[in-house]
Scaffold this motif. Structure first.
Motif, PDB file in Angstrom:
ATOM      1  N   LEU A  12       0.825  -1.205   0.000  1.00 48.19           N
ATOM      2  CA  LEU A  12       0.000   0.000   0.000  1.00 48.19           C
ATOM      3  C   LEU A  12       0.861   1.257   0.000  1.00 48.19           C
ATOM      4  N   TRP A  18      -2.614   5.327  -1.409  1.00 51.18           N
ATOM      5  CA  TRP A  18      -3.194   5.895  -0.198  1.00 51.18           C
ATOM      6  C   TRP A  18      -3.267   7.414  -0.261  1.00 51.18           C
ATOM      7  N   LEU A  57      -9.767   2.775   1.744  1.00 52.11           N
ATOM      8  CA  LEU A  57      -8.490   2.112   1.996  1.00 52.11           C
ATOM      9  C   LEU A  57      -8.629   0.591   1.951  1.00 52.11           C
ATOM     10  N   ALA A  90      -5.359  -2.166   5.999  1.00 52.96           N
ATOM     11  CA  ALA A  90      -6.194  -0.984   5.790  1.00 52.96           C
ATOM     12  C   ALA A  90      -6.711  -0.441   7.114  1.00 52.96           C
ATOM     13  N   CYS A  93      -3.835   1.415   8.950  1.00 54.57           N
ATOM     14  CA  CYS A  93      -3.529   2.714   8.335  1.00 54.57           C
ATOM     15  C   CYS A  93      -4.613   3.740   8.663  1.00 54.57           C
TER      16      CYS A  93
END
Length: 222
Positions: A12, A18, A57, A90, A93
């Motif tokens: 990612l 992102w 995300l 995800a 984050c």
């Protein structure tokens, strides 16, 4: 699982996909959160905006691997574990993003009620903001996981489903995210801090159930 989680997170970060949801969230905060505003109102606004960002995300993490790399990873660790790692990447984050946003809101907001009549203590307000943020992150992760593979494979249906599900999660009365955000906003009027413990537990149960369903379906459906 730790190695898979690092792998998904690294994918990612290196893909820079992102940037779009993070910049959108930053713009959302820049427009809606101003210095000197009541802290509880701003915390509710910041938490609410994180729900669709988390769903976005999740979509990115679940679909970021090339098919060949996904097949290799699934053969080595199993499809359910690989899928769970992408969901957790995800979630992590989004959680970090929410914690940073909550800290910024606490630093620039005014610790008073909406009418400036009641002082709001920052410590319980910050805790309530973090719990509401966690609630919105979990509900957003559930929305994203429901609207992508292995449940939805077509890109158009996936995006439309994610937008609709995230919107409903924010405005529906029975939603844990709606309950948590509403508690902050209504508490701002009287200067009362409501800790959304029960909504957080409900959001965690919902996210766990959706993740279990999605991971279970990855094995037979790829």
């Amino acid at each position: 699982m730790t190695a898979l989680l690092r792998y998904q997170t690294a994918l990612l970060i290196r893909s820079q996909r992102w940037l779009a949801p993070v910049l959108l969230y930053a713009a959302f905060l820049g427009i809606g959160v101003q210095s000197g505003q009541p802290v509880l109102d701003s915390l509710g606004y910041a938490a609410a905006g994180l729900l669709p960002v988390t769903a976005w995300l999740v979509q990115l993490c679940v679909n970021q691997e090339p098919p060949a790399a996904r097949t290799v990873a699934a053969a080595a660790a199993g499809s359910p574990r690989v899928h769970l790692a992408s969901l957790l990447a995800a979630l992590g984050c989004a959680g970090i993003l929410g914690a940073v946003a909550t800290l910024i809101v606490l630093l620039i907001s005014k610790p008073v009620s909406t009418d400036d009549a009641v002082r709001v203590h920052l410590l319980p307000a910050g805790l309530a903001g973090l719990l509401a943020t966690a609630c919105c992150v979990l509900v957003g992760a559930a929305a994203g996981a429901l609207c992508t593979r292995p449940l939805l494979h077509r890109r158009g249906w996936s995006v439309a489903g994610t937008v609709l599900t995230a919107l409903l999660a924010l405005v529906t009365t029975g939603s844990p995210a709606n309950h948590a955000v509403t508690g902050l906003v209504t508490g701002a009027r009287t200067g009362t801090v409501h800790l959304p413990v029960l909504p957080l537990l409900a959001a965690a149960a919902l996210a766990a159930a959706v993740a279990a369903l999605a991971c279970r379906l990855t094995s037979p459906r790829g």
